[in-house]
Design an enzyme around this catalytic site. Structure first.
Site, PDB file in Angstrom:
ATOM      1  N   SER A 246       0.515  -1.258   0.025  1.00 34.95           N
ATOM      2  CA  SER A 246      -0.310   0.208   0.052  1.00 34.95           C
ATOM      3  C   SER A 246       0.733   1.132   0.197  1.00 34.95           C
ATOM      4  CB  SER A 246      -0.490   0.075   1.305  1.00 34.95           C
ATOM      5  OG  SER A 246      -2.095  -1.214   0.933  1.00 34.95           O
TER       6      SER A 246
ATOM      7  N   LYS B 202      -0.226   3.245  -2.424  1.00 36.01           N
ATOM      8  CA  LYS B 202      -0.920   4.546  -3.031  1.00 36.01           C
ATOM      9  C   LYS B 202      -0.087   6.075  -2.493  1.00 36.01           C
ATOM     10  CE  LYS B 202      -4.285   1.040  -1.118  1.00 36.01           C
ATOM     11  NZ  LYS B 202      -4.088  -0.728  -0.997  1.00 36.01           N
TER      12      LYS B 202
ATOM     13  N   TYR C 288      -3.745  -2.242  -9.741  1.00 39.74           N
ATOM     14  CA  TYR C 288      -3.869  -2.058  -8.610  1.00 39.74           C
ATOM     15  C   TYR C 288      -2.967  -3.164  -8.072  1.00 39.74           C
ATOM     16  CZ  TYR C 288      -5.037  -2.401  -3.321  1.00 39.74           C
ATOM     17  OH  TYR C 288      -4.903  -2.441  -2.303  1.00 39.74           O
TER      18      TYR C 288
ATOM     19  N   TYR D  79      -3.330   2.847   8.136  1.00 41.67           N
ATOM     20  CA  TYR D  79      -5.203   2.088   8.955  1.00 41.67           C
ATOM     21  C   TYR D  79      -4.939   2.400   9.265  1.00 41.67           C
ATOM     22  CZ  TYR D  79      -1.599  -1.065   5.657  1.00 41.67           C
ATOM     23  OH  TYR D  79      -1.269  -1.594   4.499  1.00 41.67           O
TER      24      TYR D  79
ATOM     25  N   VAL E  44       1.048  -3.929   3.691  1.00 42.37           N
ATOM     26  CA  VAL E  44       1.786  -4.681   4.718  1.00 42.37           C
ATOM     27  C   VAL E  44       2.537  -5.909   4.488  1.00 42.37           C
ATOM     28  CG1 VAL E  44      -1.399  -5.193   4.601  1.00 42.37           C
ATOM     29  CG2 VAL E  44       0.030  -5.765   2.968  1.00 42.37           C
TER      30      VAL E  44
END
Ligand code: GLU
Length: 317
Positions: A70, A73, A203, A253, A271
């Protein structure tokens, strides 16, 4: 912001952090939906600091590639905010902490297909869809961007430059039911232009990019440097500041508050066990250690960053 870089100098301090924080026993979790991540040795620990003055300090496994997951992102958001279409993006995704798991379906349905922020999976799928309106290969676009910002291909063992781990992507795609569900929800609410399957496939390839701490710290430097990257302007100063703000409020998160309390800096974790942190005006930091806490953040990485922030005074507060 105060900076108290008293002795030891940064290189020695990073070595000390590796000594203190490299895991000695197997604690923490690995994500269940990405088989490849379970095989990474639990005692990996690397850290890199890229400064706005052009230096890079590294220690531990800072040149071992890991799965950025992530952290991607942050960079897809940066790409989406380039150019004139960025206003349209902000009509499709909000900028609020979600207060729920990063892959929650419940909130997306309750809020009519508008994701809370670009750093939860639903938001990142919208960002990917936005990028795919200009290129069908958004993951390739991201890879080129990261390679350029990380300083291009680097020589030496373990320094081949960012690459997509095709096997990891295939493995994750095979267990992507939840991301597909999010994408279909988005599509049903009219918030996805491309087919749900193509957006998820793209993605997942973004998440499967492999990079080292050294490369990620260098790639994230534009966020600490008023939007100026390795090859010139990436974003305006205001846009770079805004990405930092979203990192602070939504980057960790459902533990953004705890991370702000312990570290006091904008961060984004993945992660794969990596965390990218920004010290505005000074440096970008990447720490990596694969075992995760219950919220999905690197256990040893978070502890090391709290230690580093305490010992240097680096904080936005
Ligand atoms: N590829 C992972 C997923 O979509 C990314 C998770 C993460 O790093 O937050 O589940």
């Amino acid at each position: 912001m105060s900076t108290t870089l008293s002795a030891p100098p940064l290189g020695l301090l990073l070595e000390d952090l590796v000594r203190q924080h490299r895991p000695r026993k197997e604690t923490g979790a690995v994500p269940g939906n990405i088989p490849f991540l379970a095989s990474v040795p639990f005692d990996r620990f690397g850290i890199a600091v890229a400064t706005t003055s052009g230096e890079v300090f590294c220690s531990g496994d800072a040149d071992v590639p890991f799965s950025i997951q992530s952290i991607s992102k942050v960079f897809t958001l940066a790409l989406a905010l380039q150019g004139s279409r960025s206003a349209r993006l902000w009509s499709r995704v909000l900028r609020e902490p979600s207060g729920t798991a990063f892959n929650s379906l419940v909130q997306l349905e309750a809020e009519h297909g508008i994701p809370r922020n670009p750093f939860i999976n639903a938001g990142a799928l919208v960002v990917t869809d936005h990028l795919m309106e200009e290129t069908s290969d958004a993951a390739g676009q991201l890879l080129r961007f990261l390679t350029e910002q990380a300083g291009g291909q680097q020589s030496g063992p373990g320094k081949q430059g960012p690459f997509i781990d095709g096997a990891a992507a295939t493995g994750e795609l095979a267990s992507s039911s939840r991301n597909l569900a999010l994408a279909h929800f988005l599509k049903d609410f009219g918030n996805l232009a491309q087919p749900a399957e193509s957006v998820v496939e793209n993605y997942v390839r973004q998440c499967s990019i492999m990079m080292t701490c050294r490369e990620l710290a260098r790639a994230g430097l534009f966020l600490a440097n008023d939007g100026q990257g390795a090859a010139g302007t990436v974003l305006s100063r205001s846009e770079a500041k805004r990405i930092g703000s979203i990192m602070l409020t939504c980057g960790m998160y459902d533990a953004a508050g705890e991370f702000a309390y312990r570290v006091g800096l904008p961060g984004k974790s993945g992660v794969g066990g990596g965390i990218l942190v920004i010290v505005p005006g000074q440096c970008a930091i990447c720490v990596w250690s694969p075992r995760l806490d219950a919220k999905g953040n690197s256990l040893a990485g978070t502890a090391a960053l709290a230690d580093l922030s305490d010992r240097t005074g680096w904080s936005v507060f």
